[in-house]
Design an enzyme around this catalytic site. Structure first.
Site, PDB file in Angstrom:
ATOM      1  CG  ASP A  27      -2.088   0.930   1.091  1.00 21.91           C
ATOM      2  OD1 ASP A  27      -2.331   1.415  -0.032  1.00 21.91           O
ATOM      3  OD2 ASP A  27      -2.761   1.189   2.104  1.00 21.91           O
ATOM      4  N   GLY A  28       0.329   2.313  -0.599  1.00 25.20           N
ATOM      5  CA  GLY A  28       0.979   3.624  -0.515  1.00 25.20           C
ATOM      6  C   GLY A  28       1.649   4.092  -1.795  1.00 25.20           C
ATOM      7  CD1 TRP A  32       7.467   6.495  -2.237  1.00 29.63           C
ATOM      8  CD2 TRP A  32       7.111   6.900  -4.403  1.00 29.63           C
ATOM      9  NE1 TRP A  32       8.699   6.547  -2.854  1.00 29.63           N
ATOM     10  CE2 TRP A  32       8.500   6.801  -4.189  1.00 29.63           C
ATOM     11  CE3 TRP A  32       6.661   7.157  -5.691  1.00 29.63           C
ATOM     12  CZ2 TRP A  32       9.437   6.932  -5.212  1.00 29.63           C
ATOM     13  CZ3 TRP A  32       7.593   7.304  -6.717  1.00 29.63           C
ATOM     14  CH2 TRP A  32       8.962   7.198  -6.470  1.00 29.63           C
ATOM     15  CG  HIS A  44       0.164   2.318  -9.449  1.00 29.47           C
ATOM     16  ND1 HIS A  44      -0.099   1.833  -8.182  1.00 29.47           N
ATOM     17  CD2 HIS A  44      -0.915   3.081  -9.785  1.00 29.47           C
ATOM     18  CE1 HIS A  44      -1.280   2.293  -7.774  1.00 29.47           C
ATOM     19  NE2 HIS A  44      -1.789   3.058  -8.720  1.00 29.47           N
ATOM     20  CB  SER A  72      -8.400  -5.379  -3.470  1.00 29.59           C
ATOM     21  OG  SER A  72      -9.020  -4.139  -3.745  1.00 29.59           O
ATOM     22  CD  GLU A  74     -12.802  -5.061  -1.879  1.00 28.25           C
ATOM     23  OE1 GLU A  74     -11.564  -5.270  -1.913  1.00 28.25           O
ATOM     24  OE2 GLU A  74     -13.631  -5.946  -1.602  1.00 28.25           O
ATOM     25  CG  LEU A 138       9.924 -17.284  -4.367  1.00 26.69           C
ATOM     26  CD1 LEU A 138       9.612 -17.323  -2.879  1.00 26.69           C
ATOM     27  CD2 LEU A 138      10.583 -15.938  -4.703  1.00 26.69           C
ATOM     28  NE  ARG A 201      -8.088  -0.006   5.980  1.00 19.35           N
ATOM     29  CZ  ARG A 201      -8.057   1.318   6.178  1.00 19.35           C
ATOM     30  NH1 ARG A 201      -8.244   1.810   7.384  1.00 19.35           N
ATOM     31  NH2 ARG A 201      -7.835   2.140   5.176  1.00 19.35           N
TER      32      ARG A 201
HETATM   33  C1  FPP Z   1      -1.842   0.224  -3.438  1.00 22.53           C
HETATM   34  O1  FPP Z   1      -1.358   1.561  -3.399  1.00 22.53           O
HETATM   35  C2  FPP Z   1      -1.294  -0.437  -4.630  1.00 22.53           C
HETATM   36  C3  FPP Z   1      -2.035  -0.963  -5.652  1.00 22.53           C
HETATM   37  C4  FPP Z   1      -3.496  -0.937  -5.687  1.00 22.53           C
HETATM   38  C5  FPP Z   1      -1.385  -1.573  -6.825  1.00 22.53           C
HETATM   39  C6  FPP Z   1      -0.244  -2.513  -6.489  1.00 22.53           C
HETATM   40  C7  FPP Z   1       0.589  -2.674  -7.685  1.00 22.53           C
HETATM   41  C8  FPP Z   1       1.927  -2.695  -7.699  1.00 22.53           C
HETATM   42  C9  FPP Z   1       2.743  -2.636  -6.477  1.00 22.53           C
HETATM   43  C10 FPP Z   1       2.653  -2.719  -8.971  1.00 22.53           C
HETATM   44  C11 FPP Z   1       2.772  -4.004  -9.709  1.00 22.53           C
HETATM   45  C12 FPP Z   1       2.900  -5.255  -8.951  1.00 22.53           C
HETATM   46  C13 FPP Z   1       3.206  -6.430  -9.523  1.00 22.53           C
HETATM   47  C14 FPP Z   1       3.144  -7.673  -8.728  1.00 22.53           C
HETATM   48  C15 FPP Z   1       3.636  -6.510 -10.937  1.00 22.53           C
HETATM   49  P1  FPP Z   1      -2.408   2.742  -3.530  1.00 22.53           P
HETATM   50  O2  FPP Z   1      -2.532   3.118  -4.959  1.00 22.53           O
HETATM   51  O3  FPP Z   1      -3.685   2.340  -2.873  1.00 22.53           O
HETATM   52  O4  FPP Z   1      -1.708   3.869  -2.721  1.00 22.53           O
HETATM   53  P2  FPP Z   1      -2.423   5.012  -1.886  1.00 22.53           P
HETATM   54  O5  FPP Z   1      -3.132   4.341  -0.737  1.00 22.53           O
HETATM   55  O6  FPP Z   1      -1.287   5.840  -1.436  1.00 22.53           O
HETATM   56  O7  FPP Z   1      -3.343   5.724  -2.829  1.00 22.53           O
END
Ligand code: FPP
Length: 259
Positions: A27-28, A32, A44, A72, A74, A138, A201
């Site tokens: 998350d984050g 960031w 991302h 997710s 959601e 792995l 959470r």
């Molecule tokens: C949550 O941060 C992150 C996501 C919903 C996307 C996760 C995707 C990656 C880490 C990139 C690709 C991964 C793989 C496995 C190829 P957020 O957008 O909710 O951040 P925020 O809470 O600061 O808005």
């Protein structure tokens, strides 16, 4: 792959207790990027780099199972442009990493519904799962279009279908037979959940499987999760006393010595 920090070496103290399965809520990414005046897409992209890094850390430490929460159930409610961007990022990353995973004996499975993925991503997932299926070093699970409640309902549906077909006697259902129908099966339950981004959470991630996991929360945003932070999480885990509902040790339950 673009930037990586593969030079970061991870080495736990000899004899320290390592988790066999780590699950991560990454998350984050958005925050960031926003803090740096960048578009969320940049967050991302850097999140993908951090995802690659943690695979590398687990690989170096011989941690056999890693599950990353990438998208997710959601997350479909995000702006359409961001969803499309994430789908493209997943497709591109899977394409770019397949050969390396095969070479390093990393198997990859995508766990989740898949019903709403674009065709290009679906094809890429099937190709990478097939190509890496023999990986033994792995086992990497990427949870995408995943929700813990969805997972539990799917497992229940499978058992209900068998029962309705007369192939299963409901009274014979056990925790293990239920668990066999969950998306992570046959991976063992995670020992350690890491969540970045400051929230404490589980957000509908692995609701069944996290029953006894140690939960590690950090304020760091996911793109900043590096070797030092990984080591901190491992050290924290090694110091936990995991009782699984039992008591600490036999000594503490022994009757007191007569005076
Ligand atoms: C949550 O941060 C992150 C996501 C919903 C996307 C996760 C995707 C990656 C880490 C990139 C690709 C991964 C793989 C496995 C190829 P957020 O957008 O909710 O951040 P925020 O809470 O600061 O808005």
């Amino acid at each position: 792959m673009a930037e990586t920090d593969e030079t970061d070496e991870i080495s736990s103290a000899p004899g320290s207790i390592l988790p066999a399965h780590i699950a991560v809520v990454m998350d984050g990414n958005g925050r960031w990027a926003q803090r740096r005046g960048l578009a969320r897409a940049e967050g991302h992209a850097h999140g993908a780099i951090a995802a690659r890094r943690i695979v590398e850390y687990c690989y170096q430490q011989n941690i056999p199972y890693l599950t990353l929460f990438a998208f997710s159930s959601e997350n479909w409610n995000r702006p359409q442009q961001e969803v499309a961007l994430l789908m493209e990022l997943f497709t591109e990353r899977l394409q770019a990493e397949t050969a390396g995973m095969v070479e390093r004996k990393i198997s990859l499975r995508v766990v989740g519904s898949r019903s709403r993925f674009p065709q290009a991503l679906l094809e890429r997932i099937e190709a990478v799962e097939l190509a890496t299926a023999g990986g033994t070093h792995l086992s990497l699970q990427v949870a995408a279009d995943y929700g813990g409640r969805w997972d539990i309902v799917e497992a229940a549906r499978q058992l209900a279908s068998k029962a309705a077909a007369g192939e299963l006697e409901p009274s014979t259902i056990t925790e293990q037979s239920f668990c066999d129908g969950l998306a992570l099966s046959p991976a063992p339950d995670p020992d350690l959940l890491i969540r970045t981004g400051g929230e404490s959470r589980v957000s509908n991630f692995l609701l069944w499987q996290l029953a006894y996991a140690e939960l590690y929360f950090t304020e760091l945003c996911w793109p900043d999760f590096d070797a030092d932070e990984f080591q901190l999480a491992l050290n924290w885990f090694a110091a936990r006393s995991r009782r699984f509902g039992l008591i600490d040790d036999l000594e503490s339950s022994a009757p007191a010595e007569p005076e």
